[in-house]
Design a protein around this motif. Sequence first.
Motif, PDB file in Angstrom:
ATOM      1  N   PRO A  79      22.181  12.104 -42.881  1.00  9.99           N
ATOM      2  CA  PRO A  79      22.083  10.703 -43.315  1.00  9.99           C
ATOM      3  C   PRO A  79      21.475  10.543 -44.708  1.00  9.99           C
ATOM      4  CG  PRO A  79      21.353  10.925 -41.044  1.00  9.99           C
ATOM      5  CD  PRO A  79      21.516  12.317 -41.583  1.00  9.99           C
ATOM      6  N   GLY A  80      20.402  11.234 -44.985  1.00 10.33           N
ATOM      7  CA  GLY A  80      19.737  11.108 -46.282  1.00 10.33           C
ATOM      8  C   GLY A  80      20.579  11.633 -47.424  1.00 10.33           C
ATOM      9  N   MET A  81      21.206  12.779 -47.225  1.00 10.40           N
ATOM     10  CA  MET A  81      22.072  13.322 -48.276  1.00 10.40           C
ATOM     11  C   MET A  81      23.260  12.405 -48.525  1.00 10.40           C
ATOM     12  SD  MET A  81      20.653  15.886 -49.608  1.00 10.40           S
ATOM     13  CE  MET A  81      22.052  16.394 -50.596  1.00 10.40           C
ATOM     14  N   THR A  82      23.811  11.835 -47.452  1.00  9.21           N
ATOM     15  CA  THR A  82      24.919  10.889 -47.613  1.00  9.21           C
ATOM     16  C   THR A  82      24.453   9.681 -48.416  1.00  9.21           C
ATOM     17  OG1 THR A  82      25.889  11.620 -45.518  1.00  9.21           O
ATOM     18  CG2 THR A  82      26.616   9.480 -46.380  1.00  9.21           C
ATOM     19  N   ALA A  83      23.300   9.134 -48.049  1.00  9.44           N
ATOM     20  CA  ALA A  83      22.770   7.961 -48.756  1.00  9.44           C
ATOM     21  C   ALA A  83      22.514   8.247 -50.230  1.00  9.44           C
ATOM     22  CB  ALA A  83      21.484   7.492 -48.079  1.00  9.44           C
ATOM     23  N   SER A  84      22.175   9.493 -50.543  1.00  6.70           N
ATOM     24  CA  SER A  84      21.900   9.831 -51.944  1.00  6.70           C
ATOM     25  C   SER A  84      23.166   9.874 -52.796  1.00  6.70           C
ATOM     26  CB  SER A  84      21.167  11.173 -52.033  1.00  6.70           C
ATOM     27  OG  SER A  84      22.049  12.258 -51.810  1.00  6.70           O
ATOM     28  N   MET A  85      24.329   9.919 -52.142  1.00  6.99           N
ATOM     29  CA  MET A  85      25.580  10.069 -52.885  1.00  6.99           C
ATOM     30  C   MET A  85      26.531   8.886 -52.762  1.00  6.99           C
ATOM     31  SD  MET A  85      26.495  14.078 -52.376  1.00  6.99           S
ATOM     32  CE  MET A  85      25.944  14.352 -50.706  1.00  6.99           C
ATOM     33  N   THR A  86      26.085   7.795 -52.113  1.00  9.17           N
ATOM     34  CA  THR A  86      26.939   6.612 -51.992  1.00  9.17           C
ATOM     35  C   THR A  86      26.092   5.368 -52.136  1.00  9.17           C
ATOM     36  OG1 THR A  86      28.601   5.482 -50.621  1.00  9.17           O
ATOM     37  CG2 THR A  86      26.740   6.482 -49.454  1.00  9.17           C
ATOM     38  N   LEU A  87      26.719   4.281 -52.548  1.00  8.08           N
ATOM     39  CA  LEU A  87      26.033   2.993 -52.609  1.00  8.08           C
ATOM     40  C   LEU A  87      26.215   2.197 -51.322  1.00  8.08           C
ATOM     41  CD1 LEU A  87      26.871   1.938 -56.280  1.00  8.08           C
ATOM     42  CD2 LEU A  87      24.794   3.021 -55.400  1.00  8.08           C
ATOM     43  N   LEU A  88      27.004   2.720 -50.393  1.00  9.39           N
ATOM     44  CA  LEU A  88      27.218   2.035 -49.121  1.00  9.39           C
ATOM     45  C   LEU A  88      25.967   2.103 -48.254  1.00  9.39           C
ATOM     46  CD1 LEU A  88      30.754   3.386 -48.150  1.00  9.39           C
ATOM     47  CD2 LEU A  88      30.185   1.174 -49.182  1.00  9.39           C
ATOM     48  N   PRO A  89      25.783   1.119 -47.366  1.00  6.07           N
ATOM     49  CA  PRO A  89      24.693   1.232 -46.402  1.00  6.07           C
ATOM     50  C   PRO A  89      24.936   2.428 -45.477  1.00  6.07           C
ATOM     51  CG  PRO A  89      25.699  -0.971 -46.310  1.00  6.07           C
ATOM     52  CD  PRO A  89      26.542  -0.119 -47.217  1.00  6.07           C
ATOM     53  N   VAL A  90      23.887   3.190 -45.237  1.00  6.95           N
ATOM     54  CA  VAL A  90      23.957   4.335 -44.333  1.00  6.95           C
ATOM     55  C   VAL A  90      22.991   4.085 -43.182  1.00  6.95           C
ATOM     56  CG1 VAL A  90      23.578   6.825 -44.048  1.00  6.95           C
ATOM     57  CG2 VAL A  90      24.609   5.947 -46.158  1.00  6.95           C
ATOM     58  N   LEU A  91      23.511   4.177 -41.973  1.00  5.27           N
ATOM     59  CA  LEU A  91      22.704   4.028 -40.766  1.00  5.27           C
ATOM     60  C   LEU A  91      22.541   5.410 -40.153  1.00  5.27           C
ATOM     61  CD1 LEU A  91      24.478   0.879 -39.286  1.00  5.27           C
ATOM     62  CD2 LEU A  91      22.509   0.978 -40.821  1.00  5.27           C
ATOM     63  N   GLY A  92      21.304   5.842 -39.975  1.00  8.36           N
ATOM     64  CA  GLY A  92      21.029   7.172 -39.456  1.00  8.36           C
ATOM     65  C   GLY A  92      20.716   7.165 -37.974  1.00  8.36           C
ATOM     66  N   VAL A  93      21.343   8.072 -37.254  1.00  7.23           N
ATOM     67  CA  VAL A  93      21.102   8.222 -35.821  1.00  7.23           C
ATOM     68  C   VAL A  93      20.526   9.609 -35.567  1.00  7.23           C
ATOM     69  CG1 VAL A  93      22.139   8.273 -33.518  1.00  7.23           C
ATOM     70  CG2 VAL A  93      23.010   6.673 -35.250  1.00  7.23           C
ATOM     71  N   PRO A  94      19.275   9.685 -35.127  1.00  6.10           N
ATOM     72  CA  PRO A  94      18.699  10.981 -34.775  1.00  6.10           C
ATOM     73  C   PRO A  94      19.299  11.469 -33.452  1.00  6.10           C
ATOM     74  CG  PRO A  94      16.984   9.292 -35.086  1.00  6.10           C
ATOM     75  CD  PRO A  94      18.307   8.598 -35.039  1.00  6.10           C
ATOM     76  N   VAL A  95      19.911  12.631 -33.488  1.00  5.71           N
ATOM     77  CA  VAL A  95      20.488  13.213 -32.277  1.00  5.71           C
ATOM     78  C   VAL A  95      19.395  14.020 -31.579  1.00  5.71           C
ATOM     79  CG1 VAL A  95      22.219  14.839 -31.407  1.00  5.71           C
ATOM     80  CG2 VAL A  95      22.815  13.221 -33.224  1.00  5.71           C
ATOM     81  N   GLN A  96      19.300  13.847 -30.283  1.00  6.93           N
ATOM     82  CA  GLN A  96      18.254  14.536 -29.531  1.00  6.93           C
ATOM     83  C   GLN A  96      18.436  16.045 -29.632  1.00  6.93           C
ATOM     84  OE1 GLN A  96      17.777  13.051 -25.596  1.00  6.93           O
ATOM     85  NE2 GLN A  96      15.878  14.154 -25.274  1.00  6.93           N
ATOM     86  N   SER A  97      17.357  16.726 -29.971  1.00  8.08           N
ATOM     87  CA  SER A  97      17.388  18.184 -30.107  1.00  8.08           C
ATOM     88  C   SER A  97      16.672  18.827 -28.931  1.00  8.08           C
ATOM     89  CB  SER A  97      16.699  18.592 -31.420  1.00  8.08           C
ATOM     90  OG  SER A  97      15.357  18.137 -31.418  1.00  8.08           O
ATOM     91  N   LYS A  98      16.965  20.090 -28.685  1.00  8.13           N
ATOM     92  CA  LYS A  98      16.322  20.805 -27.588  1.00  8.13           C
ATOM     93  C   LYS A  98      14.863  21.123 -27.900  1.00  8.13           C
ATOM     94  CE  LYS A  98      20.608  22.863 -26.020  1.00  8.13           C
ATOM     95  NZ  LYS A  98      21.442  24.042 -25.992  1.00  8.13           N
ATOM     96  N   ALA A  99      14.595  21.497 -29.128  1.00  8.90           N
ATOM     97  CA  ALA A  99      13.251  21.957 -29.473  1.00  8.90           C
ATOM     98  C   ALA A  99      12.201  20.845 -29.410  1.00  8.90           C
ATOM     99  CB  ALA A  99      13.255  22.584 -30.866  1.00  8.90           C
ATOM    100  N   LEU A 100      12.491  19.704 -30.002  1.00  4.82           N
ATOM    101  CA  LEU A 100      11.486  18.646 -30.099  1.00  4.82           C
ATOM    102  C   LEU A 100      11.992  17.298 -29.584  1.00  4.82           C
ATOM    103  CD1 LEU A 100      10.064  19.618 -33.599  1.00  4.82           C
ATOM    104  CD2 LEU A 100       9.019  20.057 -31.372  1.00  4.82           C
ATOM    105  N   SER A 101      12.995  17.313 -28.745  1.00  5.89           N
ATOM    106  CA  SER A 101      13.541  16.099 -28.110  1.00  5.89           C
ATOM    107  C   SER A 101      14.000  15.030 -29.094  1.00  5.89           C
ATOM    108  CB  SER A 101      12.519  15.505 -27.138  1.00  5.89           C
ATOM    109  OG  SER A 101      12.258  16.403 -26.095  1.00  5.89           O
TER     110      SER A 101
END
Length: 169
Positions: A79-101
């Motif tokens: 999400p952050g890298m995408t936001a750094s390269m576009t002027l469009l709104p970027v909505l970030g969704v954290p995907v649940q990980s095994k290590a730290l939920s």
Amino acid sequence: MTEKRASSAPLIGIIMGSQSDWSTMRAAAEILDTLVVAYEARIVSAHRTPDRLYDYARTAHQRGLKVIIAGAGGAAHLPGMTASMTLLPVLGVPVQSKALSGLDSLYSIVQMPKGVPVGTLAIGEAGAANAGLLAAQILATADAGLSKRIADWRAAQTAAVAEAPVNKA
């Protein structure tokens, strides 16, 4: 991946770091399907396909996208890298990980430096569904028909809530 073909070209991009993220990000697509909003879904890894990420983010606006929903787990740089390269709104969704939920993903997405915003949603499927809804609401500011579909969807949600509990004995 998948692409919703409505009467127009995709307005929302749903991107994720890997195939395994689709089980979460599908919730955004389902909301957009319900609201009849055209979208595209792609696997765009910040770490494994950086050139694909660059091309996707840099061309999103000229291809007609209005909002990008980016889901990622672990280091969650997408999400952050995408936001750094576009002027469009970027909505970030954290995907649940095994290590730290998914806390690692949440912290990575929400801690953007000043000047590179990412609207960060909840961890997991609820966050993905809300990202789809929020993206539709952004588009609805300029689309009365979509605004009506969202209002109808919300009214149906409200109507589905019982006023009193049902006794199960």
